[in-house]
Design a protein around this motif. Structure first.
Motif, PDB file in Angstrom:
ATOM      1  N   LYS A  80       0.831  -1.212   0.000  1.00  0.00           N
ATOM      2  CA  LYS A  80       0.000   0.000   0.000  1.00  0.00           C
ATOM      3  C   LYS A  80       0.863   1.260   0.000  1.00  0.00           C
ATOM      4  N   ALA A  81       1.941   1.260   0.793  1.00  0.00           N
ATOM      5  CA  ALA A  81       2.832   2.421   0.837  1.00  0.00           C
ATOM      6  C   ALA A  81       3.464   2.667  -0.535  1.00  0.00           C
ATOM      7  N   PHE A  82       3.880   1.599  -1.204  1.00  0.00           N
ATOM      8  CA  PHE A  82       4.435   1.731  -2.553  1.00  0.00           C
ATOM      9  C   PHE A  82       3.398   2.316  -3.509  1.00  0.00           C
ATOM     10  N   ALA A  83       2.197   1.744  -3.488  1.00  0.00           N
ATOM     11  CA  ALA A  83       1.152   2.141  -4.443  1.00  0.00           C
ATOM     12  C   ALA A  83       0.732   3.599  -4.268  1.00  0.00           C
ATOM     13  N   ARG A  84       0.839   4.107  -3.059  1.00  0.00           N
ATOM     14  CA  ARG A  84       0.372   5.475  -2.776  1.00  0.00           C
ATOM     15  C   ARG A  84       1.488   6.511  -2.769  1.00  0.00           C
ATOM     16  N   SER A  85       2.661   6.128  -3.251  1.00  0.00           N
ATOM     17  CA  SER A  85       3.784   7.060  -3.187  1.00  0.00           C
ATOM     18  C   SER A  85       4.555   7.104  -4.501  1.00  0.00           C
ATOM     19  N   GLY A  86       5.584   7.952  -4.510  1.00  0.00           N
ATOM     20  CA  GLY A  86       6.502   8.016  -5.634  1.00  0.00           C
ATOM     21  C   GLY A  86       5.815   8.186  -6.975  1.00  0.00           C
ATOM     22  N   THR A  87       6.396   7.592  -7.971  1.00  0.00           N
ATOM     23  CA  THR A  87       5.893   7.678  -9.340  1.00  0.00           C
ATOM     24  C   THR A  87       4.608   6.891  -9.529  1.00  0.00           C
ATOM     25  N   HIS A  88       4.448   5.803  -8.766  1.00  0.00           N
ATOM     26  CA  HIS A  88       3.291   4.930  -8.973  1.00  0.00           C
ATOM     27  C   HIS A  88       1.964   5.666  -8.776  1.00  0.00           C
TER      28      HIS A  88
END
Length: 125
Positions: A80-88
């Motif tokens: 979830k943290a990946f999906a809601r951050s950065g370029t994603h």
């Protein structure tokens, strides 16, 4: 059909529970597929550095306007943290209108089952 090889950003502890996430995206048009394909490298760089990511791969059939992802994570929270951050995050929002269909599945395996393979993910999708 291009397939990005299984990339391992972080090694999980032996025997640890691993959260697997697979997705299938179909774009409405070839233009949408081109946009998806063009944004893939930046998201791929992000996942290769993401905390809690244990591995990822992507299959692409751009002429069929279809893309599949397969990834392994320390926890649902790490995903979830990946999906809601950065370029994603902005990429996912920006490509939303281009999507004709999307499907997501998740399950758990042990670290000993890594790397994941496509037949099981495709069966579940």
């Amino acid at each position: 059909m291009p397939t990005l090889p299984w990339t391992v950003p972080n090694k999980p502890p032996q025997g640890a529970e691993v959260h697997v996430f697979a997705s299938r995206f179909e774009t409405r048009t070839r233009w949408g597929a081109l946009k998806f394909f063009a944004r893939t490298p930046a998201v791929w760089r992000q996942v290769s550095r993401a905390p809690g990511a244990y591995g990822a791969t992507l299959k692409a059939a751009p002429l069929r306007r279809t893309f599949w992802t397969l990834s392994a994570w320390e926890s649902p929270a790490a995903l979830k943290a990946f999906a809601r951050s950065g370029t994603h995050a902005p990429t996912a929002r920006g490509l939303g209108p281009q999507m004709r269909d999307a499907k997501f599945v998740s399950w758990t395996v042990t670290a000993d089952d890594l790397p994941l393979d496509w037949p099981e993910a495709l069966r579940r999708l």
